[in-house]
Design a protein around this motif. Structure first.
Motif, PDB file in Angstrom:
ATOM      1  N   GLN A  31       4.408  12.941   7.111  1.00 29.73           N
ATOM      2  CA  GLN A  31       3.502  13.659   8.031  1.00 29.73           C
ATOM      3  C   GLN A  31       3.069  12.817   9.225  1.00 29.73           C
ATOM      4  O   GLN A  31       2.369  13.295  10.099  1.00 29.73           O
ATOM      5  CB  GLN A  31       2.228  14.100   7.298  1.00 29.73           C
ATOM      6  CG  GLN A  31       2.408  15.309   6.424  1.00 29.73           C
ATOM      7  CD  GLN A  31       2.503  14.885   4.979  1.00 29.73           C
ATOM      8  OE1 GLN A  31       1.626  14.204   4.469  1.00 29.73           O
ATOM      9  NE2 GLN A  31       3.588  15.269   4.320  1.00 29.73           N
ATOM     10  N   PHE A  36      -2.353   6.285  10.915  1.00 30.00           N
ATOM     11  CA  PHE A  36      -3.347   6.110   9.846  1.00 30.00           C
ATOM     12  C   PHE A  36      -4.536   5.282  10.309  1.00 30.00           C
ATOM     13  O   PHE A  36      -5.671   5.578   9.984  1.00 30.00           O
ATOM     14  CB  PHE A  36      -2.697   5.443   8.622  1.00 30.00           C
ATOM     15  CG  PHE A  36      -1.487   6.151   8.110  1.00 30.00           C
ATOM     16  CD1 PHE A  36      -1.412   7.538   8.173  1.00 30.00           C
ATOM     17  CD2 PHE A  36      -0.420   5.454   7.575  1.00 30.00           C
ATOM     18  CE1 PHE A  36      -0.296   8.208   7.707  1.00 30.00           C
ATOM     19  CE2 PHE A  36       0.706   6.115   7.109  1.00 30.00           C
ATOM     20  CZ  PHE A  36       0.768   7.490   7.180  1.00 30.00           C
ATOM     21  N   ARG A  37      -4.251   4.181  11.024  1.00 28.52           N
ATOM     22  CA  ARG A  37      -5.339   3.320  11.492  1.00 28.52           C
ATOM     23  C   ARG A  37      -5.322   3.251  13.015  1.00 28.52           C
ATOM     24  O   ARG A  37      -5.459   2.178  13.609  1.00 28.52           O
ATOM     25  CB  ARG A  37      -5.223   1.932  10.873  1.00 28.52           C
ATOM     26  CG  ARG A  37      -5.323   1.944   9.330  1.00 28.52           C
ATOM     27  CD  ARG A  37      -5.283   0.549   8.777  1.00 28.52           C
ATOM     28  NE  ARG A  37      -6.421  -0.222   9.200  1.00 28.52           N
ATOM     29  CZ  ARG A  37      -7.545  -0.346   8.489  1.00 28.52           C
ATOM     30  NH1 ARG A  37      -7.664   0.246   7.327  1.00 28.52           N
ATOM     31  NH2 ARG A  37      -8.538  -1.064   8.937  1.00 28.52           N
ATOM     32  N   ALA A  89       2.435   9.617   2.562  1.00 31.60           N
ATOM     33  CA  ALA A  89       1.931  10.213   3.795  1.00 31.60           C
ATOM     34  C   ALA A  89       2.896  10.026   4.955  1.00 31.60           C
ATOM     35  O   ALA A  89       2.722  10.637   6.003  1.00 31.60           O
ATOM     36  CB  ALA A  89       0.571   9.610   4.147  1.00 31.60           C
ATOM     37  N   TRP A 127      -7.507   4.042  15.126  1.00 35.63           N
ATOM     38  CA  TRP A 127      -8.771   3.579  15.713  1.00 35.63           C
ATOM     39  C   TRP A 127      -8.735   2.064  15.911  1.00 35.63           C
ATOM     40  O   TRP A 127      -9.190   1.561  16.936  1.00 35.63           O
ATOM     41  CB  TRP A 127      -9.918   4.007  14.807  1.00 35.63           C
ATOM     42  CG  TRP A 127     -11.304   3.625  15.209  1.00 35.63           C
ATOM     43  CD1 TRP A 127     -12.233   3.033  14.414  1.00 35.63           C
ATOM     44  CD2 TRP A 127     -11.957   3.845  16.474  1.00 35.63           C
ATOM     45  NE1 TRP A 127     -13.407   2.856  15.099  1.00 35.63           N
ATOM     46  CE2 TRP A 127     -13.268   3.336  16.365  1.00 35.63           C
ATOM     47  CE3 TRP A 127     -11.556   4.398  17.685  1.00 35.63           C
ATOM     48  CZ2 TRP A 127     -14.193   3.370  17.416  1.00 35.63           C
ATOM     49  CZ3 TRP A 127     -12.463   4.426  18.737  1.00 35.63           C
ATOM     50  CH2 TRP A 127     -13.764   3.919  18.595  1.00 35.63           C
ATOM     51  N   ASP A 128      -8.162   1.341  14.931  1.00 35.79           N
ATOM     52  CA  ASP A 128      -7.991  -0.115  15.085  1.00 35.79           C
ATOM     53  C   ASP A 128      -7.145  -0.433  16.306  1.00 35.79           C
ATOM     54  O   ASP A 128      -7.489  -1.292  17.117  1.00 35.79           O
ATOM     55  CB  ASP A 128      -7.268  -0.698  13.861  1.00 35.79           C
ATOM     56  CG  ASP A 128      -8.195  -0.890  12.681  1.00 35.79           C
ATOM     57  OD1 ASP A 128      -9.419  -0.828  12.887  1.00 35.79           O
ATOM     58  OD2 ASP A 128      -7.689  -1.104  11.568  1.00 35.79           O
ATOM     59  N   PHE A 174     -11.193  13.648  15.358  1.00 39.18           N
ATOM     60  CA  PHE A 174     -10.924  12.648  16.379  1.00 39.18           C
ATOM     61  C   PHE A 174      -9.738  11.787  15.947  1.00 39.18           C
ATOM     62  O   PHE A 174      -9.695  11.304  14.823  1.00 39.18           O
ATOM     63  CB  PHE A 174     -12.185  11.807  16.590  1.00 39.18           C
ATOM     64  CG  PHE A 174     -12.005  10.646  17.525  1.00 39.18           C
ATOM     65  CD1 PHE A 174     -11.476  10.827  18.798  1.00 39.18           C
ATOM     66  CD2 PHE A 174     -12.381   9.379  17.135  1.00 39.18           C
ATOM     67  CE1 PHE A 174     -11.315   9.758  19.656  1.00 39.18           C
ATOM     68  CE2 PHE A 174     -12.227   8.301  17.993  1.00 39.18           C
ATOM     69  CZ  PHE A 174     -11.688   8.496  19.249  1.00 39.18           C
ATOM     70  N   LEU A 175      -8.750  11.625  16.835  1.00 40.21           N
ATOM     71  CA  LEU A 175      -7.565  10.791  16.624  1.00 40.21           C
ATOM     72  C   LEU A 175      -6.575  11.388  15.630  1.00 40.21           C
ATOM     73  O   LEU A 175      -5.676  10.702  15.161  1.00 40.21           O
ATOM     74  CB  LEU A 175      -7.933   9.380  16.165  1.00 40.21           C
ATOM     75  CG  LEU A 175      -8.504   8.453  17.235  1.00 40.21           C
ATOM     76  CD1 LEU A 175      -8.978   7.155  16.586  1.00 40.21           C
ATOM     77  CD2 LEU A 175      -7.480   8.150  18.308  1.00 40.21           C
ATOM     78  N   SER A 176      -6.730  12.681  15.285  1.00 44.33           N
ATOM     79  CA  SER A 176      -5.759  13.254  14.345  1.00 44.33           C
ATOM     80  C   SER A 176      -4.524  13.714  15.104  1.00 44.33           C
ATOM     81  O   SER A 176      -4.583  14.094  16.275  1.00 44.33           O
ATOM     82  CB  SER A 176      -6.382  14.413  13.586  1.00 44.33           C
ATOM     83  OG  SER A 176      -6.684  15.465  14.484  1.00 44.33           O
ATOM     84  N   LEU A 177      -3.374  13.625  14.437  1.00 45.50           N
ATOM     85  CA  LEU A 177      -2.115  14.090  15.009  1.00 45.50           C
ATOM     86  C   LEU A 177      -1.558  15.124  14.047  1.00 45.50           C
ATOM     87  O   LEU A 177      -1.346  14.820  12.878  1.00 45.50           O
ATOM     88  CB  LEU A 177      -1.129  12.933  15.142  1.00 45.50           C
ATOM     89  CG  LEU A 177      -1.473  11.808  16.116  1.00 45.50           C
ATOM     90  CD1 LEU A 177      -0.506  10.660  15.939  1.00 45.50           C
ATOM     91  CD2 LEU A 177      -1.420  12.317  17.535  1.00 45.50           C
ATOM     92  N   PRO A 181       0.840  -1.200   0.000  1.00 44.19           N
ATOM     93  CA  PRO A 181       0.000   0.000   0.000  1.00 44.19           C
ATOM     94  C   PRO A 181       0.873   1.248   0.000  1.00 44.19           C
ATOM     95  O   PRO A 181       1.983   1.247   0.529  1.00 44.19           O
ATOM     96  CB  PRO A 181      -0.795  -0.129   1.303  1.00 44.19           C
ATOM     97  CG  PRO A 181      -0.009  -1.080   2.144  1.00 44.19           C
ATOM     98  CD  PRO A 181       0.704  -1.990   1.206  1.00 44.19           C
TER      99      PRO A 181
END
Lengths: 489, 308
Positions: free
Chosen positions: B124, B138-139, B121, B141-142, B266-269, B116
């Motif tokens: 960043q 990136f994931r 990205a 939340w998982d 939500f969950l952004s850095l 992938p």
């Protein structure tokens, strides 16, 4: 969007807080959580109602790199139903899951596991990512298995172990399908998968994921774990397990078949799902008929009611132009999921009250209880009306929609299943009713607080209201509804 | 040369797994299963998936091995460690075989998967290791949910305690001879494991490693120390223990919510803060993962057995 984040995180924060804070904070914290959760669910529903599905890309990363969430009408209806059931269960648990009653172990475990279960449900309802859905149902399954083990008896532990084996095999099969999908397409997002180039391995992937989810949804012949597990748990836990948990894996099936890969739905495959569902309706009903304990009757009834949901696959879109309402069967199955959730939770909570009053749920011991617990018996009766699909309940609306679709599509065998299942439900629910309304009473029951008795009555009444005021939930379910729901698979 | 090595490895994996399921006796099956885990870990390493190899060796062979050996010991004490019918039941074997064949077929028809595209990205993300970037950014939340899955599993194990034992210390009582091998390992291994575990977490943002791998090594350290009676078995009600369990998921959740409150999603850095934020979250997660895994292995509260 704020309300969606609240619904996702609040139960998890609450679970961590209950774990870390001293015991006396547990109950107020639990009640505060369900209150906020209910408000957030209503806010989210209002927002979806006004301006369509709510989208959320987590961390600001759009798929395929990140995970996208989407609260459509179906998701928000399930969120709302779950919030209602959670609130009722929390209110009942204040009485039923006290440390002085069930011991400090079960009292502690119940509140944490209930919060984790809720967090997992909300995460699954809105997720658009196949792997994220896997993580969600893992959390859901583990919390559910632990809730089965809560009562601590050898029987309960055996039932929990059996449930866990089924749930884990289901997880592995689902995950294998996800891996195949990702290997073929490099994406996990449902929306991106819908626009994929078909690959040879897609049918295998969908088959594996479906088999795994069927084991978790307890569709015949994978239902064998369900009745013992649901009957072994304490009543508030049974209410969560029966009313909510199977709906999550069913929802993933809907997302897969109607949204991600509708092109793979061959008529043989959809008919096979409906045949298994039909057998579940009849077999679950027959087995419910021969049980002698209220909780087991209610648990076997879940096997039967889950079977109806699978009639959606061949019936969706059936004769769409013939009916006044399009997408009848799809909406009907969703109505059934919602009204079954409310009614089944009411029944288990009522069964818990019966056990608290007479110390047993054997039908012989419940004789004549109507004079001592009129509110609880009324809750059972109202829930029975919904489960049997009698008017004017939510269950009736659901069966009506499914039935008109079956007749319009010329699928009369499925229509017969709907009628037969309703008759069976009436028969197996008649037996506990007859016992409760019997003239003679065996033992003097212990008194049960009226507030506790009002909880299942409210839930059962809301299942009836779902039928009386079906226009609003009907329109809500249409928001963001997938195309194949209307066109048929 | 490498082909011969891979072929030998495949033959070993198949042979050992067959020996684990086909033979009679629980002890034998457990030993072969642990060996199987080690060979599979080598297999992952051969495929270049070093993060998976570390996790497989530590969890699949190490912690699961301890768990299975403990279970075998208990079965032996009640003389239930002999399986009546050796081998797997036929329906399970058939179903397993069918799934294996289907997956093998898929392996042949599928194209070689493309990696992938995270390279774009990655700058960043705050992490140089793409695995860490995916897990913590990136994931995220998982990963957040996974860390709570571990907690749910632990609660499930705790619910297996007898009600009368609920306040007792967790796990069975271990006995180590003061001059024995176990006591020796209990004093020598922890410092080495501690350094290795912390290194794995620290290095994980840039190269192989991360909170899960480091946490597993640290869980092993805690376990060895408890088995050697260097650390006393804790009680589930201990505040410090509960705090350690919720620290990782708690910090993760609150940082995600803080991002949402500060105007991000939500969950952004944010790219500037991503690296320190990931390190803090990983450090907190490591503590929780280590404690949760160790407690998962030692099991529910148990009153000490009365002396015979």
């Amino acid at each position: 969007m704020t309300s969606l984040v609240v619904l996702l995180t609040l139960p998890l924060v609450a679970a961590l807080a209950v774990l870390a804070l001293p015991e006396r904070r547990r109950e107020p914290l639990g009640l505060l959580t369900v209150a906020i959760g209910l408000v957030a669910a209503l806010t989210l529903a209002a927002s979806v109602w006004r301006s369509g599905p709510v989208l959320l890309t987590l961390g600001g990363w759009t798929p395929p790199l990140g995970i996208a969430l989407r609260a459509d009408g179906l998701a928000v209806a399930l969120i709302l139903m779950s919030a209602l059931v959670m609130s009722a269960v929390a209110l009942a648990a204040r009485f039923e899951m006290r440390a002085t009653r069930v011991g400090p172990r079960a009292a502690f475990g119940f509140w944490v596991l209930m919060a984790l279960l809720w967090g997992a449900l909300n995460a699954v309802y809105v997720s658009r990512d196949l792997f994220n859905l896997y993580v969600g149902i893992e959390l859901l399954s583990l919390a559910a298995v632990a809730l089965v083990a809560l009562s601590g008896t050898a029987k309960a532990l055996a039932a929990a172990l059996r449930y866990m084996i089924f749930a884990l095999v289901g997880s592995v099969l689902y995950l294998a399908g996800v891996v195949l999908t990702y290997a073929a397409h490099g994406v996990l997002d449902i929306g991106l998968l819908a626009a994929r180039m078909p690959a040879e391995s897609d049918a295998l992937a969908l088959g594996l994921m479906t088999a795994g989810l069927l084991a978790k949804t307890a569709l015949f012949p994978f239902h064998v774990w369900l009745p013992t597990a649901h009957a072994a748990a304490p009543a508030p836990a049974s209410a969560l397990l029966s009313a909510l948990v199977p709906k999550a894996s069913f929802l993933i099936l809907i997302r897969l078949w109607f949204e991600a890969m509708p092109d793979l739905a061959s008529s043989a495959a959809v008919m096979m799902l409906a045949v298994l569902g039909s057998i579940a309706v009849i077999w679950g009903g027959v087995l419910a008929l021969v049980q002698s304990r209220l909780k087991l009757i209610v648990a076997y009834s879940t096997v039967a009611q889950l079977g109806y949901l699978f009639l959606i696959f061949p019936l969706a879109g059936g004769g769409g132009s013939v009916q006044p309402w399009s997408a009848g069967a799809w909406t009907g199955a969703m109505f059934l999921a919602l009204s079954h959730g409310l009614a089944k939770a009411a029944m288990f909570l009522a069964a818990g009250i019966c056990i608290a009053a007479v110390g047993s749920d054997r039908l012989g011991d419940l004789r004549g209880l109507v004079r001592h617990l009129p509110m609880t018996v009324a809750a059972l009766a109202l829930a029975a009306i919904t489960l049997a699909g009698l008017p004017p309940s939510g269950g009736f609306t659901a069966k009506y929609l499914l039935m008109t679709s079956a007749l319009a599509a010329g699928q009369w065998p499925l229509a017969l299943v709907l009628v037969g299942g309703g008759l069976l439900a009436a028969a197996y629910l008649y037996r506990p009713m007859a016992a409760l309304f019997a003239r003679e009473a065996r033992i003097a029951p212990r008194p049960v607080p009226r507030i506790w008795q009002a909880v299942p009555l409210t839930l059962a009444a809301s299942a009836i209201l779902l039928g009386l005021f079906s226009a609003t939930p009907f329109d809500l379910l249409q928001i963001g509804r997938p195309e194949p729901a209307e066109e048929g698979l | 040369m490498s082909l011969a090595l891979d072929l030998a490895l495949c033959a070993l994996i198949l042979g050992v797994s067959l020996a684990a399921v086909a033979g009679a006796g629980v002890f034998r099956a457990v030993i072969f299963f642990i060996t199987y885990g080690l060979f599979v870990a080598i297999g992952w390493a051969r495929l270049g998936a070093y993060d998976v190899a570390l996790a497989e060796a530590a969890i699949g062979a190490g912690l699961t091995g301890v768990l299975l050996l403990t279970a075998q010991g208990r079965l032996r004490r009640v003389q239930a460690d002999r399986t009546e019918r050796p081998g797997a039941p036929l329906p399970a074997a058939l179903a397993g075989g069918a799934v294996t064949l289907a997956l093998a077929w898929a392996w042949f028809v599928l194209p070689v998967p493309e990696a992938p595209d995270v390279a774009q990205a990655l700058p960043q993300s705050g992490a140089g290791n793409p695995v860490t970037a995916v897990l913590l950014n990136f994931r995220a939340w998982d990963t957040l949910l996974e860390s709570i899955v571990l907690l749910a599993a632990l609660l499930g194990v705790w619910m297996l305690a007898r009600d009368a034992d609920w306040d007792a210390p967790l796990g069975p009582r271990y006995h180590a001879r003061p001059s024995g091998v176990l006591a020796y390992f209990g004093r020598v291994l922890p410092p080495i494991g501690l350094i290795f575990g912390v290194y794995l977490v620290w290095a994980g943002t840039e190269t192989v490693g991360g909170a899960f791998q480091g946490g597993t090594v640290l869980a092993g350290v805690v376990l060895v120390a408890m088995m050697a009676q260097v650390l006393p078995p804790p009680r589930a009600s201990k505040r410090l223990l509960r705090a350690a369990l919720v620290l990782g998921p708690g910090v993760f959740l609150l940082s995600g919510l803080a991002a949402a409150a500060l105007g991000g999603s939500f969950l952004s850095l944010s790219a500037a803060l991503a690296k320190p934020a990931i390190l803090i979250i990983e450090a907190a997660l490591t503590v929780s993962i280590a404690v949760t895994l160790a407690l998962l292995v030692i099991g529910p509260a148990e009153a000490p057995e009365p002396a015979p």
